[in-house]
Structures are given as structure tokens and as C-alpha cells.
Write a protein that holds these residues in place. Structure first.
Motif, short mmCIF file in Angstrom:
data_model
loop_
_atom_site.label_atom_id
_atom_site.label_comp_id
_atom_site.label_asym_id
_atom_site.label_seq_id
_atom_site.Cartn_x
_atom_site.Cartn_y
_atom_site.Cartn_z
N GLU A 56 -1.54 14.80 -25.24
CA GLU A 56 -1.02 16.16 -25.37
C GLU A 56 0.34 16.17 -26.05
O GLU A 56 0.78 17.19 -26.57
CB GLU A 56 -0.91 16.80 -23.98
N GLN A 57 1.03 15.03 -26.00
CA GLN A 57 2.33 14.93 -26.66
C GLN A 57 2.20 14.58 -28.14
O GLN A 57 3.20 14.42 -28.84
CB GLN A 57 3.21 13.88 -25.97
N GLY A 58 0.98 14.43 -28.62
CA GLY A 58 0.78 14.12 -30.03
C GLY A 58 0.85 12.65 -30.34
O GLY A 58 0.87 12.26 -31.50
N GLU A 59 0.87 11.81 -29.31
CA GLU A 59 0.88 10.37 -29.53
C GLU A 59 -0.54 9.86 -29.70
O GLU A 59 -1.45 10.31 -29.01
CB GLU A 59 1.53 9.66 -28.33
N THR A 60 -0.70 8.90 -30.59
CA THR A 60 -1.99 8.27 -30.78
C THR A 60 -2.06 7.02 -29.91
O THR A 60 -1.17 6.17 -29.95
CB THR A 60 -2.20 7.88 -32.25
N VAL A 61 -3.11 6.94 -29.12
CA VAL A 61 -3.26 5.83 -28.19
C VAL A 61 -4.64 5.21 -28.36
O VAL A 61 -5.63 5.92 -28.46
CB VAL A 61 -3.09 6.31 -26.73
N VAL A 62 -4.67 3.89 -28.39
CA VAL A 62 -5.95 3.18 -28.44
C VAL A 62 -6.26 2.67 -27.05
O VAL A 62 -5.41 2.07 -26.38
CB VAL A 62 -5.88 1.99 -29.42
N GLY A 63 -7.46 2.93 -26.60
CA GLY A 63 -7.80 2.49 -25.25
C GLY A 63 -9.30 2.42 -25.05
O GLY A 63 -10.09 2.57 -25.98
N TYR A 64 -9.65 2.19 -23.83
CA TYR A 64 -11.05 2.03 -23.47
C TYR A 64 -11.57 3.27 -22.75
O TYR A 64 -10.81 4.01 -22.13
CB TYR A 64 -11.23 0.84 -22.54
N VAL A 65 -12.87 3.45 -22.84
CA VAL A 65 -13.52 4.53 -22.12
C VAL A 65 -14.04 3.97 -20.80
O VAL A 65 -14.73 2.95 -20.79
CB VAL A 65 -14.71 5.09 -22.93
N PRO A 66 -13.72 4.61 -19.70
CA PRO A 66 -14.28 4.15 -18.42
C PRO A 66 -15.81 4.13 -18.50
O PRO A 66 -16.40 5.10 -18.97
CB PRO A 66 -13.81 5.21 -17.42
N SER A 89 -9.24 -2.24 -10.29
CA SER A 89 -10.00 -2.64 -11.46
C SER A 89 -10.99 -1.54 -11.82
O SER A 89 -11.68 -1.02 -10.95
CB SER A 89 -10.75 -3.93 -11.19
N MET A 90 -11.02 -1.21 -13.10
CA MET A 90 -11.91 -0.15 -13.56
C MET A 90 -12.84 -0.70 -14.64
O MET A 90 -12.37 -1.31 -15.60
CB MET A 90 -11.08 1.00 -14.13
N PRO A 91 -14.15 -0.50 -14.48
CA PRO A 91 -15.08 -0.97 -15.51
C PRO A 91 -15.02 -0.07 -16.73
O PRO A 91 -15.10 1.15 -16.61
CB PRO A 91 -16.44 -0.87 -14.82
N CYS A 92 -14.86 -0.69 -17.91
CA CYS A 92 -14.75 0.08 -19.14
C CYS A 92 -15.71 -0.46 -20.19
O CYS A 92 -16.09 -1.64 -20.16
CB CYS A 92 -13.33 0.03 -19.69
N ASN A 93 -16.05 0.40 -21.14
CA ASN A 93 -16.87 -0.05 -22.27
C ASN A 93 -16.05 -0.97 -23.16
O ASN A 93 -14.83 -0.85 -23.25
CB ASN A 93 -17.34 1.16 -23.07
N LEU A 94 -16.74 -1.90 -23.83
CA LEU A 94 -16.04 -2.86 -24.68
C LEU A 94 -15.39 -2.18 -25.88
O LEU A 94 -14.36 -2.62 -26.37
CB LEU A 94 -17.02 -3.92 -25.20
N GLU A 95 -16.02 -1.13 -26.34
CA GLU A 95 -15.56 -0.48 -27.56
C GLU A 95 -14.28 0.31 -27.31
O GLU A 95 -14.21 1.12 -26.39
CB GLU A 95 -16.65 0.46 -28.08
N LYS A 96 -13.27 0.05 -28.13
CA LYS A 96 -12.03 0.80 -28.01
C LYS A 96 -12.13 2.08 -28.81
O LYS A 96 -12.75 2.14 -29.86
CB LYS A 96 -10.86 -0.03 -28.56
N ILE A 97 -11.48 3.09 -28.31
CA ILE A 97 -11.43 4.36 -29.03
C ILE A 97 -9.98 4.78 -29.21
O ILE A 97 -9.10 4.32 -28.49
CB ILE A 97 -12.20 5.48 -28.31
N THR A 98 -9.76 5.66 -30.16
CA THR A 98 -8.43 6.20 -30.39
C THR A 98 -8.40 7.64 -29.90
O THR A 98 -9.29 8.43 -30.21
CB THR A 98 -8.08 6.17 -31.89
N ILE A 99 -7.41 7.95 -29.10
CA ILE A 99 -7.25 9.31 -28.64
C ILE A 99 -5.84 9.79 -28.96
O ILE A 99 -4.96 9.00 -29.26
CB ILE A 99 -7.49 9.44 -27.11
N VAL A 100 -5.65 11.09 -28.90
CA VAL A 100 -4.33 11.67 -29.10
C VAL A 100 -3.94 12.37 -27.80
O VAL A 100 -4.71 13.15 -27.25
CB VAL A 100 -4.34 12.67 -30.26
#
Ligand SMILES: [Zn+2]
Length: 59
Positions: free
Chosen positions: A34-44, A21-32
Motif C-alpha cells: 500500500e506504500q508503493g513498495e515493490t516486494v518479492v515474496g512467496y504465496v502461502p 513456520s508457514m508452508p509456501c509455494n516455491l514460486e516467488k511473486i512480486t507484489i506492491v
């Protein structure tokens, strides 16, 4: 919902692929990736927590 013991911010626990289990911020962010895929996820949370040192396991 739980709160960070260090700074009191609300955090969400995300299960990693390794089963931890990893504690993450509630706010989701969008990152890209290295393969150019856009991913929505959390910041640890320890990446932004002002009390991040508290997360390190005591020896
Ligand atoms: Zn915190």
C-alpha cells in the motif's frame, strides 16, 4: 524441500516474524504494498492448495 501432504506439490517452509513456520509455494511473486513498495515474496501454500482445508487444525 518438502511436499504438501494434501496435494503433493513441492513447498518451502518460511519462518514468520512470529517464529512460526508457514508452508509456501516455491514460486516467488512480486507484489506492491500500500506504500508503493515493490516486494518479492512467496504465496502461502494454503492460498492456492486444492486441499487447503487439510491445513486447518483439527479440533
Ligand atoms: Zn497442497
Amino acid at each position: 524441500m518438502s511436499k504438501c501432504k494434501g496435494c503433493g506439490a513441492e513447498i518451502i517452509w518460511i519462518k514468520t516474524k512470529a517464529g512460526k513456520s508457514m508452508p509456501c509455494n516455491l514460486e516467488k511473486i512480486t507484489i506492491v504494498t500500500e506504500q508503493g513498495e515493490t516486494v518479492v515474496g512467496y504465496v502461502p501454500h494454503w492460498a492456492t492448495c486444492s486441499k487447503a482445508n487439510d491445513f486447518k487444525e483439527k479440533k
